[in-house]
Design a protein around this motif. Sequence first.
Motif, PDB file in Angstrom:
ATOM      1  N   MET A 130      46.697  42.803  46.512  1.00 10.55           N
ATOM      2  CA  MET A 130      46.403  42.846  45.083  1.00 10.55           C
ATOM      3  C   MET A 130      46.780  41.525  44.426  1.00 10.55           C
ATOM      4  O   MET A 130      46.003  40.955  43.645  1.00 10.55           O
ATOM      5  CB  MET A 130      47.171  43.989  44.412  1.00 10.55           C
ATOM      6  CG  MET A 130      46.658  45.374  44.736  1.00 10.55           C
ATOM      7  SD  MET A 130      47.694  46.686  43.991  1.00 10.55           S
ATOM      8  CE  MET A 130      47.260  46.498  42.257  1.00 10.55           C
ATOM      9  N   ALA A 131      47.979  41.044  44.728  1.00 16.09           N
ATOM     10  CA  ALA A 131      48.481  39.826  44.087  1.00 16.09           C
ATOM     11  C   ALA A 131      47.645  38.602  44.441  1.00 16.09           C
ATOM     12  O   ALA A 131      47.585  37.643  43.668  1.00 16.09           O
ATOM     13  CB  ALA A 131      49.936  39.607  44.476  1.00 16.09           C
ATOM     14  N   GLU A 132      46.996  38.633  45.609  1.00 15.13           N
ATOM     15  CA  GLU A 132      46.115  37.528  45.977  1.00 15.13           C
ATOM     16  C   GLU A 132      44.881  37.474  45.077  1.00 15.13           C
ATOM     17  O   GLU A 132      44.308  36.407  44.861  1.00 15.13           O
ATOM     18  CB  GLU A 132      45.683  37.657  47.438  1.00 15.13           C
ATOM     19  CG  GLU A 132      46.789  37.374  48.439  1.00 15.13           C
ATOM     20  CD  GLU A 132      46.325  37.564  49.873  1.00 15.13           C
ATOM     21  OE1 GLU A 132      45.110  37.772  50.080  1.00 15.13           O
ATOM     22  OE2 GLU A 132      47.177  37.510  50.783  1.00 15.13           O
ATOM     23  N   SER A 133      44.483  38.640  44.557  1.00 15.18           N
ATOM     24  CA  SER A 133      43.308  38.709  43.690  1.00 15.18           C
ATOM     25  C   SER A 133      43.660  38.588  42.214  1.00 15.18           C
ATOM     26  O   SER A 133      42.893  38.023  41.428  1.00 15.18           O
ATOM     27  CB  SER A 133      42.564  40.033  43.915  1.00 15.18           C
ATOM     28  OG  SER A 133      42.031  40.091  45.217  1.00 15.18           O
ATOM     29  N   ARG A 134      44.819  39.144  41.838  1.00 13.37           N
ATOM     30  CA  ARG A 134      45.252  39.096  40.437  1.00 13.37           C
ATOM     31  C   ARG A 134      46.736  39.437  40.375  1.00 13.37           C
ATOM     32  O   ARG A 134      47.206  40.340  41.045  1.00 13.37           O
ATOM     33  CB  ARG A 134      44.449  40.081  39.595  1.00 13.37           C
ATOM     34  CG  ARG A 134      44.749  40.013  38.091  1.00 13.37           C
ATOM     35  CD  ARG A 134      43.865  40.983  37.342  1.00 13.37           C
ATOM     36  NE  ARG A 134      44.128  41.013  35.919  1.00 13.37           N
ATOM     37  CZ  ARG A 134      43.553  40.224  35.020  1.00 13.37           C
ATOM     38  NH1 ARG A 134      42.652  39.335  35.430  1.00 13.37           N
ATOM     39  NH2 ARG A 134      43.840  40.318  33.739  1.00 13.37           N
ATOM     40  N   GLN A 174      38.825  42.477  45.528  1.00 12.92           N
ATOM     41  CA  GLN A 174      37.880  41.517  44.946  1.00 12.92           C
ATOM     42  C   GLN A 174      36.809  42.244  44.140  1.00 12.92           C
ATOM     43  O   GLN A 174      36.415  41.814  43.055  1.00 12.92           O
ATOM     44  CB  GLN A 174      37.262  40.659  46.053  1.00 12.92           C
ATOM     45  CG  GLN A 174      38.253  39.722  46.709  1.00 12.92           C
ATOM     46  CD  GLN A 174      37.799  39.211  48.070  1.00 12.92           C
ATOM     47  OE1 GLN A 174      36.673  39.463  48.502  1.00 12.92           O
ATOM     48  NE2 GLN A 174      38.671  38.497  48.756  1.00 12.92           N
ATOM     49  N   LEU A 175      36.347  43.371  44.673  1.00 13.28           N
ATOM     50  CA  LEU A 175      35.371  44.197  43.962  1.00 13.28           C
ATOM     51  C   LEU A 175      35.976  44.750  42.675  1.00 13.28           C
ATOM     52  O   LEU A 175      35.321  44.777  41.621  1.00 13.28           O
ATOM     53  CB  LEU A 175      34.921  45.335  44.872  1.00 13.28           C
ATOM     54  CG  LEU A 175      33.607  46.053  44.570  1.00 13.28           C
ATOM     55  CD1 LEU A 175      32.427  45.096  44.569  1.00 13.28           C
ATOM     56  CD2 LEU A 175      33.384  47.156  45.603  1.00 13.28           C
ATOM     57  N   GLY A 192      36.842  42.894  35.467  1.00 10.84           N
ATOM     58  CA  GLY A 192      36.640  41.670  34.702  1.00 10.84           C
ATOM     59  C   GLY A 192      35.575  41.802  33.624  1.00 10.84           C
ATOM     60  O   GLY A 192      35.476  40.952  32.735  1.00 10.84           O
ATOM     61  N   ARG A 193      34.794  42.865  33.673  1.00 11.07           N
ATOM     62  CA  ARG A 193      33.795  43.124  32.622  1.00 11.07           C
ATOM     63  C   ARG A 193      34.410  43.775  31.395  1.00 11.07           C
ATOM     64  O   ARG A 193      33.732  43.960  30.383  1.00 11.07           O
ATOM     65  CB  ARG A 193      32.689  44.022  33.176  1.00 11.07           C
ATOM     66  CG  ARG A 193      31.949  43.423  34.373  1.00 11.07           C
ATOM     67  CD  ARG A 193      30.934  44.410  34.941  1.00 11.07           C
ATOM     68  NE  ARG A 193      30.528  44.040  36.286  1.00 11.07           N
ATOM     69  CZ  ARG A 193      29.815  44.814  37.100  1.00 11.07           C
ATOM     70  NH1 ARG A 193      29.426  46.002  36.677  1.00 11.07           N
ATOM     71  NH2 ARG A 193      29.495  44.409  38.307  1.00 11.07           N
ATOM     72  N   TRP A 226      43.417  43.078  30.825  1.00 12.28           N
ATOM     73  CA  TRP A 226      43.752  44.242  31.632  1.00 12.28           C
ATOM     74  C   TRP A 226      44.814  43.884  32.664  1.00 12.28           C
ATOM     75  O   TRP A 226      44.916  42.739  33.102  1.00 12.28           O
ATOM     76  CB  TRP A 226      42.511  44.834  32.306  1.00 12.28           C
ATOM     77  CG  TRP A 226      41.812  43.930  33.291  1.00 12.28           C
ATOM     78  CD1 TRP A 226      40.837  43.015  33.025  1.00 12.28           C
ATOM     79  CD2 TRP A 226      42.041  43.861  34.710  1.00 12.28           C
ATOM     80  NE1 TRP A 226      40.438  42.376  34.183  1.00 12.28           N
ATOM     81  CE2 TRP A 226      41.161  42.874  35.220  1.00 12.28           C
ATOM     82  CE3 TRP A 226      42.895  44.544  35.581  1.00 12.28           C
ATOM     83  CZ2 TRP A 226      41.115  42.552  36.577  1.00 12.28           C
ATOM     84  CZ3 TRP A 226      42.860  44.209  36.937  1.00 12.28           C
ATOM     85  CH2 TRP A 226      41.971  43.229  37.422  1.00 12.28           C
ATOM     86  N   PHE A 227      45.595  44.896  33.017  1.00 12.43           N
ATOM     87  CA  PHE A 227      46.729  44.715  33.921  1.00 12.43           C
ATOM     88  C   PHE A 227      46.808  45.910  34.850  1.00 12.43           C
ATOM     89  O   PHE A 227      46.440  47.022  34.482  1.00 12.43           O
ATOM     90  CB  PHE A 227      48.025  44.571  33.102  1.00 12.43           C
ATOM     91  CG  PHE A 227      47.945  43.489  32.080  1.00 12.43           C
ATOM     92  CD1 PHE A 227      48.256  42.185  32.401  1.00 12.43           C
ATOM     93  CD2 PHE A 227      47.518  43.780  30.784  1.00 12.43           C
ATOM     94  CE1 PHE A 227      48.148  41.172  31.455  1.00 12.43           C
ATOM     95  CE2 PHE A 227      47.412  42.780  29.827  1.00 12.43           C
ATOM     96  CZ  PHE A 227      47.722  41.472  30.162  1.00 12.43           C
ATOM     97  N   TRP A 228      47.280  45.671  36.062  1.00 15.00           N
ATOM     98  CA  TRP A 228      47.307  46.751  37.054  1.00 15.00           C
ATOM     99  C   TRP A 228      48.649  46.832  37.748  1.00 15.00           C
ATOM    100  O   TRP A 228      49.464  45.906  37.695  1.00 15.00           O
ATOM    101  CB  TRP A 228      46.171  46.600  38.051  1.00 15.00           C
ATOM    102  CG  TRP A 228      46.152  45.336  38.904  1.00 15.00           C
ATOM    103  CD1 TRP A 228      47.065  44.323  38.904  1.00 15.00           C
ATOM    104  CD2 TRP A 228      45.155  44.984  39.860  1.00 15.00           C
ATOM    105  NE1 TRP A 228      46.685  43.354  39.820  1.00 15.00           N
ATOM    106  CE2 TRP A 228      45.529  43.729  40.428  1.00 15.00           C
ATOM    107  CE3 TRP A 228      43.993  45.588  40.324  1.00 15.00           C
ATOM    108  CZ2 TRP A 228      44.773  43.094  41.398  1.00 15.00           C
ATOM    109  CZ3 TRP A 228      43.244  44.945  41.296  1.00 15.00           C
ATOM    110  CH2 TRP A 228      43.623  43.716  41.825  1.00 15.00           C
TER     111      TRP A 228
END
Length: 245
Positions: free
Chosen positions: A86-90, A60-61, A67-68, A73-75
Amino acid sequence: MSRLVQISDCHLHADPDARARAGFPLRQLEAVVEAVNRERPDMVLVTGDISNDETAGSYQLAVATLGRLAAPWFWLAGNHDDPALMAESRELLDELDLDAWRILMLDTRVSGQPHGALGPEGLASLAERLEEDDRPTLLVMHHPPLSVGSAWIDALGLEDREAFWQTLAAFGQVRAILCGHVHQAFASHQRLEAGEVAVYACPSTTDQFLPGAETFAIDEASRPGYRVIDLRDDDLETWVERVDL
């Protein structure tokens, strides 16, 4: 021309004030994000080890900080990451397009292990994906697929690297590979019958590893950084930038 930026190995904790060995991961990531925005990239790739404690809070952090970025962006996951969290956040995507280029995001994580591997299924999938499209291609992965010159890192790289290069040997469109994991600027290449494939890594946004070290060692004189990649019609130019803290 399209501009990519690679950042890697953020090693965030759920605690925003947590320390690393040589600094504060969140503060350093914030400084890198600010510097990356000045490059005006078209896309940013984050090549694994986003978390150090595999917590939902660390992701989340990460999402809030990344997000700034003023670009999409992709991870992908590294050996310190939990892909499900990770997938729960993005979302984690396995393919991206950037103008004339195709970008394939490869999952080299081996659950519970520091080394990486694609495995027979991953290698077969890679071959199928390359068979589908002959556009210039950039492969993005966490673990390096060749020696980086540090014995302890090389022992924790891509375990099935020989099979990986054998898979690529049948295809000529792969121009370069971006990897994380090594916490240092690195550039090399692999010669194949179909052509030469460049391999690049970039500094961590947190602690830097000492190049050429036989055993684990921090490079306390080095700074966080990122890699800039300018993609042209059929080739690329790339360099590393460091960030003052």
